[in-house]
Scaffold this motif. Structure first.
Motif, PDB file in Angstrom:
ATOM      1  N   GLN A 264       9.539  59.488  93.556  1.00  0.00           N
ATOM      2  CA  GLN A 264      10.370  58.099  94.258  1.00  0.00           C
ATOM      3  C   GLN A 264       9.141  57.374  94.910  1.00  0.00           C
ATOM      4  O   GLN A 264       8.213  57.686  95.421  1.00  0.00           O
ATOM      5  CB  GLN A 264      11.082  58.684  95.085  1.00  0.00           C
TER       6      GLN A 264
ATOM      7  N   GLN B 214      19.305  65.300  90.658  1.00  0.00           N
ATOM      8  CA  GLN B 214      19.138  64.428  89.412  1.00  0.00           C
ATOM      9  C   GLN B 214      18.436  62.841  89.572  1.00  0.00           C
ATOM     10  O   GLN B 214      17.872  62.191  88.752  1.00  0.00           O
ATOM     11  CB  GLN B 214      20.504  64.253  88.779  1.00  0.00           C
ATOM     12  N   TYR B 215      18.851  62.312  90.788  1.00  0.00           N
ATOM     13  CA  TYR B 215      18.278  60.901  91.054  1.00  0.00           C
ATOM     14  C   TYR B 215      17.021  60.814  90.769  1.00  0.00           C
ATOM     15  O   TYR B 215      16.442  59.663  90.421  1.00  0.00           O
ATOM     16  CB  TYR B 215      18.838  60.528  92.389  1.00  0.00           C
ATOM     17  N   TYR B 216      16.006  61.729  91.092  1.00  0.00           N
ATOM     18  CA  TYR B 216      14.786  61.736  91.158  1.00  0.00           C
ATOM     19  C   TYR B 216      13.958  61.993  89.755  1.00  0.00           C
ATOM     20  O   TYR B 216      12.620  61.958  89.636  1.00  0.00           O
ATOM     21  CB  TYR B 216      14.153  62.773  92.225  1.00  0.00           C
TER      22      TYR B 216
ATOM     23  N   HIS C  87      18.862  49.151  92.503  1.00  0.00           N
ATOM     24  CA  HIS C  87      18.137  49.899  93.247  1.00  0.00           C
ATOM     25  C   HIS C  87      18.361  49.671  94.788  1.00  0.00           C
ATOM     26  O   HIS C  87      17.770  50.508  95.562  1.00  0.00           O
ATOM     27  CB  HIS C  87      17.188  51.229  92.954  1.00  0.00           C
TER      28      HIS C  87
ATOM     29  N   GLN D 250      12.682  53.249  93.850  1.00  0.00           N
ATOM     30  CA  GLN D 250      12.167  53.386  92.318  1.00  0.00           C
ATOM     31  C   GLN D 250      11.710  52.290  91.768  1.00  0.00           C
ATOM     32  O   GLN D 250      11.812  51.884  90.608  1.00  0.00           O
ATOM     33  CB  GLN D 250      13.484  54.021  91.646  1.00  0.00           C
TER      34      GLN D 250
ATOM     35  N   ARG E 200      25.828  60.845  99.218  1.00  0.00           N
ATOM     36  CA  ARG E 200      25.250  59.745  98.562  1.00  0.00           C
ATOM     37  C   ARG E 200      23.996  60.002  98.440  1.00  0.00           C
ATOM     38  O   ARG E 200      22.969  60.872  98.754  1.00  0.00           O
ATOM     39  CB  ARG E 200      25.444  58.466  99.730  1.00  0.00           C
ATOM     40  N   LYS E 201      23.152  59.096  97.551  1.00  0.00           N
ATOM     41  CA  LYS E 201      21.723  59.345  97.166  1.00  0.00           C
ATOM     42  C   LYS E 201      20.816  58.939  98.338  1.00  0.00           C
ATOM     43  O   LYS E 201      21.304  58.093  99.317  1.00  0.00           O
ATOM     44  CB  LYS E 201      21.345  58.166  95.989  1.00  0.00           C
ATOM     45  N   HIS E 202      19.732  59.622  98.451  1.00  0.00           N
ATOM     46  CA  HIS E 202      18.766  59.338  99.445  1.00  0.00           C
ATOM     47  C   HIS E 202      18.154  57.788  99.403  1.00  0.00           C
ATOM     48  O   HIS E 202      18.109  57.511  98.243  1.00  0.00           O
ATOM     49  CB  HIS E 202      17.691  60.453  99.304  1.00  0.00           C
TER      50      HIS E 202
ATOM     51  N   TYR F 151      18.336  65.821 100.567  1.00  0.00           N
ATOM     52  CA  TYR F 151      18.556  64.890  99.440  1.00  0.00           C
ATOM     53  C   TYR F 151      17.704  65.285  98.308  1.00  0.00           C
ATOM     54  O   TYR F 151      18.414  65.218  97.160  1.00  0.00           O
ATOM     55  CB  TYR F 151      18.196  63.497  99.936  1.00  0.00           C
TER      56      TYR F 151
END
Length: 286
Positions: free
Chosen positions: A107, A237-239, A53, A74, A283-285, A128
């Protein structure tokens, strides 16, 4: 040694400042020995090499300091010290005072920002995270003394009352991210200088960013946690998975896409952010 921090006597003052400006600074929330341990720990982890990450920025060169010291994200998913900081009771206590109930943690990030590195263009975190209902809240802890020379955080007081703004292209010669948000001419970002162990708590719609580190010999390391309000039902979703502040996981819905974003327009009373279009996220945060 660690410290026992109680915000009960200051809760009303912290909550008033947070509601009025969108942020509040809690000085000395973590003791110097705790900060030293965390700073040394992350430098050791960083020197072990890249993690899955790591984010070096969207454009970099071999001479870019951020390529040698990319941020990490993360860490709490594989590093117990990061997890314990993320759900620390002192952070929970302040968050509960600000929000009225315990948050969910989603996060961790560590920024190294070595000498000569670029800053980060102005942005809003909930663009984000897409926490809903409610918003996200950041806990941004200084691991070094941070000031304007080494690129301290800068915030726009009161911008937490704005909608999530439509983004535009950023200047990547001074920012490692390539999008930013515009400000009306009547608004400006102000620097927040901090000592190691201070924690700045700020709202997910607060416009914030930082300038480059123009020093030749000083890092600006910072440990950041992102949280969402305890009544939130969904987040990007990323979180996932979100954590309760006792460390247990909970199941939330996935926030898809984004709603309308605000664009500045002139009115008889001055600039007004009018909702228009749809948020886009490529893009992801960080």
């Amino acid at each position: 040694m660690s410290v026992s921090y109680n915000v009960d006597e200051q809760a009303a003052v912290l909550r008033d400042e947070f509601e009025r400006t969108g942020y509040t600074l809690v000085q000395g929330l973590f003791a110097s020995d705790e900060v030293d341990r965390l700073r040394d720990h992350y430098m050791e982890v960083r020197h072990r090499g890249p993690r899955s990450h790591d984010f070096a920025g969207h454009t970099s060169t071999d001479r870019d300091p951020l390529k040698r010291y990319p941020r990490m994200a993360q860490m709490h998913r594989w590093d117990d010290l990061s997890l314990q900081w993320l759900i620390d009771p002192r952070i929970d206590q302040v968050m509960t005072a600000l929000l009225g109930r315990s948050p969910y943690a989603v996060q961790t990030m560590i920024y190294f920002k070595p000498p000569g590195s670029r800053g980060q263009a102005l942005h809003q975190d909930n663009f984000y995270l897409k926490a809903d209902p409610g918003t996200c809240v950041a806990a941004w802890m200084a691991l070094d003394r941070v000031d304007e020379a080494n690129g301290c955080l800068e915030v726009v007081p009161g911008s937490h009352r704005w909608p999530i703004l439509c983004t535009e292209k950023a200047d990547t010669t001074v920012s490692f991210t390539d999008i930013t948000v515009p400000l009306p001419s009547t608004q400006a970002a102000v620097p927040v200088e901090m000592e190691p162990g201070d924690v700045l708590f700020f709202h997910g719609a607060l416009v914030h960013g930082s300038n480059p580190n123009v020093t030749t010999d000083r890092f600006r390391r910072a440990l950041i946690g992102h949280y969402i309000e305890g009544e939130a039902e969904r987040v990007a979703q990323y979180y996932h998975p979100a954590l309760r502040m006792d460390g247990t996981e909970l199941t939330l819905e996935v926030a898809e896409g984004g709603g309308a974003c605000g664009e500045w327009t002139e009115s008889p009373d001055g600039p007004v952010a009018v909702l228009t279009g749809t948020q886009s996220l490529t893009r992801k945060h960080e």
